[in-house]
Design a protein around this motif. Sequence first.
Motif, mmCIF file in Angstrom:
data_model
loop_
_atom_site.group_PDB
_atom_site.id
_atom_site.type_symbol
_atom_site.label_atom_id
_atom_site.label_comp_id
_atom_site.label_asym_id
_atom_site.label_seq_id
_atom_site.Cartn_x
_atom_site.Cartn_y
_atom_site.Cartn_z
ATOM 1 N N GLU A 299 -6.357 22.840 64.617
ATOM 2 C CA GLU A 299 -5.793 21.626 64.032
ATOM 3 C C GLU A 299 -5.499 21.786 62.546
ATOM 4 O O GLU A 299 -4.409 21.523 62.056
ATOM 5 N N GLY A 300 -6.507 22.272 61.842
ATOM 6 C CA GLY A 300 -6.407 22.336 60.368
ATOM 7 C C GLY A 300 -5.435 23.399 59.911
ATOM 8 O O GLY A 300 -4.857 23.283 58.851
ATOM 9 N N GLN A 301 -5.282 24.455 60.711
ATOM 10 C CA GLN A 301 -4.508 25.586 60.214
ATOM 11 C C GLN A 301 -3.088 25.617 60.730
ATOM 12 O O GLN A 301 -2.330 26.519 60.401
ATOM 13 N N ARG A 302 -2.735 24.645 61.523
ATOM 14 C CA ARG A 302 -1.427 24.758 62.155
ATOM 15 C C ARG A 302 -0.299 24.759 61.121
ATOM 16 O O ARG A 302 0.627 25.554 61.205
ATOM 17 N N ASN A 303 -0.416 23.871 60.146
ATOM 18 C CA ASN A 303 0.640 23.808 59.129
ATOM 19 C C ASN A 303 0.849 25.152 58.463
ATOM 20 O O ASN A 303 1.969 25.636 58.343
ATOM 21 N N SER A 304 -0.257 25.755 57.998
ATOM 22 C CA SER A 304 -0.112 27.020 57.280
ATOM 23 C C SER A 304 0.327 28.126 58.219
ATOM 24 O O SER A 304 1.054 29.041 57.827
ATOM 25 N N ALA A 305 -0.070 28.025 59.494
ATOM 26 C CA ALA A 305 0.367 29.033 60.464
ATOM 27 C C ALA A 305 1.869 28.962 60.640
ATOM 28 O O ALA A 305 2.547 29.983 60.725
ATOM 29 N N ILE A 306 2.398 27.730 60.651
ATOM 30 C CA ILE A 306 3.851 27.570 60.813
ATOM 31 C C ILE A 306 4.566 28.183 59.605
ATOM 32 O O ILE A 306 5.568 28.884 59.732
ATOM 33 N N LEU A 307 4.003 27.951 58.388
ATOM 34 C CA LEU A 307 4.616 28.520 57.182
ATOM 35 C C LEU A 307 4.599 30.039 57.246
ATOM 36 O O LEU A 307 5.561 30.699 56.862
ATOM 37 N N THR A 308 3.483 30.588 57.709
ATOM 38 C CA THR A 308 3.385 32.044 57.835
ATOM 39 C C THR A 308 4.465 32.547 58.768
ATOM 40 O O THR A 308 5.137 33.543 58.512
ATOM 41 N N MET A 309 4.663 31.826 59.868
ATOM 42 C CA MET A 309 5.685 32.247 60.826
ATOM 43 C C MET A 309 7.075 32.136 60.212
ATOM 44 O O MET A 309 7.953 32.950 60.468
ATOM 45 N N LEU A 310 7.260 31.079 59.388
ATOM 46 C CA LEU A 310 8.546 30.924 58.696
ATOM 47 C C LEU A 310 8.825 32.133 57.825
ATOM 48 O O LEU A 310 9.929 32.675 57.779
ATOM 49 N N ASP A 311 7.784 32.573 57.082
ATOM 50 C CA ASP A 311 7.913 33.773 56.240
ATOM 51 C C ASP A 311 8.339 34.950 57.085
ATOM 52 O O ASP A 311 9.253 35.687 56.732
#
Lengths: 152, 702
Positions: free
Chosen positions: B118-130
């Motif tokens: 839950e907490g890390q999904r946002n940053s995981a999405i950003l990582t994937m964007l990178d």
Amino acid sequence: MNNVPGDPIEVLLVEDNPADVRLMKESLRDSKVRNNLHVVNDGEAAMSFLRREGKYSGVPQPDLIMLDLNLPKKDGREVLQEIKTDPALKHIPVVVVTTSSADEDIIKSYCLHANCFVTKPVDLDQFIKVVQAIEDFWFTIVKLPREGCDRK
Amino acid sequence: MYTVHSDKRKSGISLIGDLPWGTHFCQFYQTKQDLLDILVPYFRAGLENNEFCVWVTSEPLSVEDAKRALKKAVPHFEKYAKKGQMQLVPSTRCHNTKGQGPSGKSIRSEIRAELDSEGQRNSAILTMLDKAVLGGFEGLRLACSAFPAKEGGKVFACGADAIVGHNALAVFAYPRDRFDAISLMEVVKDHRFALVRNAGRWEVIESSEARTVKDALKRSEEKLRSLFSNMSEGFAYHRIVLDEKGKPCDYVFLEVNESFGRLTGFEGKDIIGKKVTEALPGIEKDPADLIGKYGKVAMTGEPIQFESYSGPLNKWFSISAFSPHKGYFAVTFSDITERKCAEQELVRAKEEWERTFDSVPDLIAILDNQHRIVRVNKAMAERLGHDAEECVGMPCYRYVHGLSSPPGCCPHSVTMKDGCQHIAELHEDRLGGDFLVSTTPLFDERGQLIGSVHVARDITERKKAEEQLKMTMTDLERSNKELEQFAYISSHDLQEPLRTISNYVQLIGRRYKNRLDSDADEFIDYIVGGAVHMQTLLNDLLTYSRVGSGQKSFSLTDLNSVLERAVANLKDAIDRNNAEINWTGLPSVHADGTRMAQLFQNLVSNAVKFRGSDLPRVQITAEHKDKEWVVRVSDNGIGIDPKYFDRIFLIFKRLHSRGEYEGSGIGLAICKKIVETHGGRIWVESGPGKGTTFYFTIPEKR
């Protein structure tokens, strides 16, 4: 002889140095022209003599003045100026006889109407020659006035 | 505007059509087939349009199911899989993931862990964007499971925030069975729209709220876009890149406007998707630490504004950075190089002025029209024994002079009255000396008199020297007068006794001629000779003392006629010696004619007197040289030994005995004095038997 015979020439010597007075007297003693040498030792006495003041009341008016420039009390230049601006005296020839041979003394004397300027020579023979020359010139060659300008 | 997320993307779902980047929607499913119906065409479109595709499968669909379906539906699927464009990730919540086992620290396992947390999904999405951007893809296409409602809680679309505003599309899959009609509407509100199967057909449900927001967003986005696109400032939108410790270490250019290119020289199409460390190598080591600064903005959301010098671009920028989303930041900047240079020039000019002001040794104070000190230079402050700053605002008459009102001689007071410059010489005990003070008025731009520049030059030393000189001059004048007096006395008072001695010694000689012996006559001769010589000396001394004293009558004098006169005076000696005197082209000079004649007479007379065995020949010429005339009198006489050159010009110095040559030894001393009186010099060139040449100069003009 231009002057009346028998009438001695009156000479006033204005000189403070007795040695020069004596020398002058020595030189004039043998003069061919009879003269009476009157001697005064300073400028004030000279003027008193000429104006016959005090003890000089009976003196004659000189026919010739022999004037030293460096004098006690009243300087020879002042005496010259007074004589030549005084109507009663200015006709009297003034022979400046001085030790000086300085240009300014010569010029100044003639400007004040000195009749001639003579420097006293160091050499005795020269001195005597000069006095004799004055004597010759003024006593025998030139004609001197018998009276002053104001007495016409 | 160069951007990676402005274009429409094909959703692949015929019901929806195209979608802009940043869109997320949801799907309510009941069966495997429901998921496949939507997500297979969705990912096919993504793969075919160069997007990075990440599918986190949801129960009951397994990764294998999904892969099989994709293989079947997508032509050349293997090619995409090989490129790593398609990532299939089993949800941790899937029961059938266990069989797959851990696959090390693969992207997949990372993504899975984070996307499902839950907490890390946002940053995981950003990582994937990178990864999408750095992998050369145009964006991220994501499908993931929505989180089921917690006990009594609300189902929510975690990670949706990270999609909005980025080059990303996302589908959130919700199990239909868990929602009643009301909670379904709640879910729909969280997304742009929802896909729901109703009676065997897929339908789009769009909440009115979402629509309104979408429209508003679209309008404002368009407005912003046009604003950013057209503004003269550079604009760039970036995503920060973190290192393994979570520290910002780089950033990626996502979007730039036209001005960006103009200001930085980078073409938008070249820089988009690039890391800044690639675009500007070495920037990570730049002391300006832009990456650190922007990283802080991107991570904390605190905007900053600063000015920064870019070494690689050799430009100064004014920069504002803000973060619209965590991990992202936008920068607007303008080129302030010109202003910065002007500022630096101003600073430099100010510093230079101050340095100059302080290096002047004169005491300078700038005073206002109330006699208050505005500023003093270092010399002034030091002389006052205060810091320059301490003096400011103090009335100068109190501070400098220790008075309760300006001193009477104060030139500043006068300048304040008439607005003119004034100069005065003042003595100030408190400053210990004499000063030359000048006050120069100062006017403001309206021409109002506002004060003066008060410059005091210490002239104490000069004053002292002047006093000294004045005293010396007075002394000199007095001693000159005394000398003249002495000379005059010599001619009169000293000569008189001399004459008396001489006359009477001669008288003795004459009177006592025969009574004295021959010795006495000889002695008398010596006494007379001595007296005569003494008289010559005294007269010469008098002449010497007269040169240079009394009135000088300088006028334009023809030296030819002057020389003629001198030669006439010397006629006897010239004739006696058969001397030949020649001269040509002598000039007219500004001189005293009588003295000049005396000068020539002395020189020519010497030339004739000190003749050799040949007949005397004297040549007089003149030459113009450096603003003066050099007159040359040369003879063919006996010459002078150079060792006596200095001696011959001294008074009463003779080189020969009186027996050889007559004279008192004063002739050349008089010559020297005459020449010097005329501002010239005299010197001699000669040698024994070589003849003698005397030179003297007369300035052209005096």
